[in-house]
Design an enzyme around this catalytic site. Structure first.
Site, PDB file in Angstrom:
ATOM      1  N   CYS A  62     -82.438   2.587 -21.822  1.00 29.97           N
ATOM      2  CA  CYS A  62     -83.585   2.272 -22.692  1.00 29.97           C
ATOM      3  C   CYS A  62     -84.385   1.489 -22.073  1.00 29.97           C
ATOM      4  O   CYS A  62     -85.308   0.923 -22.667  1.00 29.97           O
ATOM      5  CB  CYS A  62     -82.761   1.487 -23.902  1.00 29.97           C
ATOM      6  SG  CYS A  62     -81.653   2.616 -24.816  1.00 29.97           S
ATOM      7  N   HIS A 202     -86.195  -6.917 -27.024  1.00 23.90           N
ATOM      8  CA  HIS A 202     -85.796  -5.606 -27.369  1.00 23.90           C
ATOM      9  C   HIS A 202     -85.370  -5.405 -28.637  1.00 23.90           C
ATOM     10  O   HIS A 202     -85.640  -4.113 -28.996  1.00 23.90           O
ATOM     11  CB  HIS A 202     -84.626  -5.426 -26.143  1.00 23.90           C
ATOM     12  CG  HIS A 202     -83.883  -4.108 -25.991  1.00 23.90           C
ATOM     13  ND1 HIS A 202     -84.793  -3.163 -25.456  1.00 23.90           N
ATOM     14  CD2 HIS A 202     -82.871  -3.791 -26.137  1.00 23.90           C
ATOM     15  CE1 HIS A 202     -84.048  -2.138 -25.567  1.00 23.90           C
ATOM     16  NE2 HIS A 202     -82.914  -2.547 -25.813  1.00 23.90           N
ATOM     17  N   GLU A 213     -79.476 -11.360 -27.085  1.00 19.46           N
ATOM     18  CA  GLU A 213     -81.097 -11.485 -26.759  1.00 19.46           C
ATOM     19  C   GLU A 213     -81.568 -12.995 -27.463  1.00 19.46           C
ATOM     20  O   GLU A 213     -82.126 -13.731 -26.650  1.00 19.46           O
ATOM     21  CB  GLU A 213     -81.941 -10.627 -27.283  1.00 19.46           C
ATOM     22  CG  GLU A 213     -83.191 -10.741 -26.735  1.00 19.46           C
ATOM     23  CD  GLU A 213     -84.037  -9.353 -27.145  1.00 19.46           C
ATOM     24  OE1 GLU A 213     -84.992  -8.893 -26.479  1.00 19.46           O
ATOM     25  OE2 GLU A 213     -83.512  -8.615 -27.803  1.00 19.46           O
ATOM     26  N   LYS A 234     -89.180  -2.664 -33.046  1.00 22.73           N
ATOM     27  CA  LYS A 234     -88.213  -1.284 -33.695  1.00 22.73           C
ATOM     28  C   LYS A 234     -87.916  -1.514 -34.795  1.00 22.73           C
ATOM     29  O   LYS A 234     -87.344  -0.294 -35.624  1.00 22.73           O
ATOM     30  CB  LYS A 234     -86.835  -1.561 -32.690  1.00 22.73           C
ATOM     31  CG  LYS A 234     -87.019  -1.291 -31.340  1.00 22.73           C
ATOM     32  CD  LYS A 234     -85.756  -1.299 -30.525  1.00 22.73           C
ATOM     33  CE  LYS A 234     -85.760  -0.818 -29.312  1.00 22.73           C
ATOM     34  NZ  LYS A 234     -86.462  -1.903 -28.030  1.00 22.73           N
ATOM     35  N   HIS A 239     -85.825   2.977 -32.469  1.00 23.08           N
ATOM     36  CA  HIS A 239     -85.503   2.661 -31.078  1.00 23.08           C
ATOM     37  C   HIS A 239     -85.820   4.275 -30.350  1.00 23.08           C
ATOM     38  O   HIS A 239     -85.242   5.334 -30.464  1.00 23.08           O
ATOM     39  CB  HIS A 239     -84.094   2.588 -30.812  1.00 23.08           C
ATOM     40  CG  HIS A 239     -83.706   2.023 -29.387  1.00 23.08           C
ATOM     41  ND1 HIS A 239     -84.496   2.148 -28.520  1.00 23.08           N
ATOM     42  CD2 HIS A 239     -82.619   1.338 -28.984  1.00 23.08           C
ATOM     43  CE1 HIS A 239     -83.898   1.626 -27.441  1.00 23.08           C
ATOM     44  NE2 HIS A 239     -82.800   0.991 -27.623  1.00 23.08           N
ATOM     45  N   PHE A 299     -78.216   0.843 -21.695  1.00 22.68           N
ATOM     46  CA  PHE A 299     -76.644   0.742 -21.361  1.00 22.68           C
ATOM     47  C   PHE A 299     -76.519   0.861 -19.814  1.00 22.68           C
ATOM     48  O   PHE A 299     -77.337   1.145 -19.185  1.00 22.68           O
ATOM     49  CB  PHE A 299     -76.134   2.095 -21.970  1.00 22.68           C
ATOM     50  CG  PHE A 299     -76.040   2.242 -23.393  1.00 22.68           C
ATOM     51  CD1 PHE A 299     -76.067   1.076 -24.101  1.00 22.68           C
ATOM     52  CD2 PHE A 299     -75.572   3.620 -24.119  1.00 22.68           C
ATOM     53  CE1 PHE A 299     -75.803   1.258 -25.609  1.00 22.68           C
ATOM     54  CE2 PHE A 299     -75.160   3.438 -25.241  1.00 22.68           C
ATOM     55  CZ  PHE A 299     -75.333   2.505 -26.141  1.00 22.68           C
TER      56      PHE A 299
END
Length: 311
Positions: A62, A202, A213, A234, A239, A299
Site C-alpha cells: 500500500c 495513512h 499511526e 480513506k 483504500h 504490508f
C-alpha cells in the site's frame, strides 16, 4: 515513468483463470499477460506519452505509489531525466482480493451503511473499504522547470523510507519505522517536527494501523495546541492499495496550494489509542500550510513519508 502497484491487473487474471477452468486454454485472451503484468502500467503510460526514458514499476504494497514518487525523485537528482511522471494504480476490487482481505479481518463489516463504513481514527472503526483508482504527479528538476518558465504547485522537499522488520502484516506497535521515515523526510527537507503544519495520514480505519499511526504522531509532535492538523482520505475514497500513496500525495499538494484541509469522513470520536491528535473532521478547515507530510504504510513493514513545501 515510475508507477507503483500492489498487485497489477488482478481482475484480468481472475477473469481469465475462470475461463481457463471452464473452457480450457483456447478460451484465454492473447492479451492476458500484457493486461495483468504489474509493469504494464508504466509501460502503457510510456507508450501513450512517447516517453523513452526509464519506465519502472515499484511494489511496496500500500506504499507503492509513494515509493514510485521517491524513486522518480532519485532519478531526477541523479540526472537520469529532467521530468518524471510518477504515481500509483491498482484494481483490487475483485472476489479474490476482497475475500482475502476479509479473511485477514481487515475489511469493515458494516454492510448496512457502506457510506459510513470506513472510519479512520474513530473509536468504532472496524476495517477499511476497498477502493480503486490512480494518482499521478509530474516531478521536474527545478532548473529545468525554470528554463521553460513552468510554475510548480509545490516542492517535494524530502522523503523517507524504512522497514519495520517486525511482522508480515502488522505495523511496529510503537510506530518506530514510521517515526524513522518521518525523521529522514524532515532531515532531507532541512526542517524539524515543530515546522510541520499538516499530516495526510495513512489512516486505514483498521484497529492496528490507526492506533500505531496516532502513537507515532503523538511521539513526534506531542499533544499541544500547535500540533499539525491530521486528515485521512480513506473515509471517502476507500483504500486504493498501491494507488493510495500517490493519490494522497496529490491531495497533500492540493492542501498546500489551496490552504484547505479536507475533513476525515466517518469520524465521530476517538478512542484511547487514537486520541491526542488534531484530526480535522466534520468540515474542511482553512489553514496556511507551509510544510506538509504524507504517510504511506504497507504490508511487509514498509513505511514511506513524503514532505511537501509551498512553492
Amino acid at each position: 515513468m515510475v508507477v507503483g502497484t500492489a498487485a497489477g491487473g488482478v481482475a484480468t487474471l481472475e477473469a481469465q483463470h475462470r475461463k481457463l477452468l471452464a473452457s480450457g486454454p483456447r478460451a484465454l485472451s492473447p492479451m492476458t499477460l500484457p493486461a495483468f503484468l504489474p509493469n504494464m502500467a508504466a509501460g502503457q503510460l510510456a507508450l501513450e506519452l512517447g516517453a523513452t526514458g526509464p519506465a519502472l514499476q515499484t511494489s511496496t504494497a500500500c506504499a507503492s505509489g509513494a515509493t514510485a514518487i521517491i524513486t522518480a525523485a532519485l532519478l531526477l537528482r541523479a540526472g537520469v531525466c529532467d521530468v518524471a511522471v510518477a504515481g500509483g494504480t491498482d484494481a483490487m476490487v475483485t472476489p479474490l482480493c476482497a475475500s482475502a482481505f476479509a479473511k485477514l479481518g481487515a475489511l469493515s463489516r458494516r454492510e448496512d451503511g457502506p457510506g459510513g463504513a470506513s472510519r479512520p481514527f474513530d473509536r468504532d472503526r472496524d476495517g477499511f473499504v476497498l477502493g480503486e483508482g490512480c494518482g499521478v504527479l509530474v516531478l521536474e528538476r527545478t532548473a529545468h522547470a525554470a528554463a521553460r518558465t513552468a510554475r510548480p504547485l509545490a516542492f517535494l522537499a524530502g522523503s523517507g523510507a524504512t522497514g519495520d522488520a517486525h511482522h508480515a502484516t502488522a505495523p511496529h506497535p510503537g510506530g518506530a519505522g514510521l517515526r524513522a521515515a518521518t525523521a529522514l523526510a524532515l532531515a532531507g527537507a532541512g526542517r524539524t517536527p515543530g515546522e510541520v503544519d499538516h499530516i495526510n495520514a495513512h489512516g486505514t480505519s483498521t484497529a492496528l494501523n490507526d492506533a500505531v499511526e496516532a502513537t507515532a504522531i503523538r511521539e513526534l509532535y506531542g499533544t499541544g495546541l500547535q500540533n499539525p492538523t491530521v486528515t485521512s482520505a480513506k473515509g471517502v475514497l476507500g483504500h486504493t492499495m498501491g494507488a493510495a500513496g500517490a493519490i494522497e500525495a496529490a491531495l497533500t499538494v492540493l492542501t498546500v496550494v489551496r490552504g484547505t484541509v479536507p475533513p476525515t469522513a466517518g469520524f465521530t470520536a476517538p478512542d484511547a489509542a487514537t486520541a491526542g491528535i488534531d484530526l480535522v473532521h466534520g468540515a474542511a478547515r482553512p489553514q496556511r500550510v507551509r510544510l506538509a507530510v504524507s504517510h504511506s504504510l504497507g504490508f511487509g513493514g514498509h513505511n514511506t513519508v513524503l514532505a511537501f513545501t509551498a512553492a
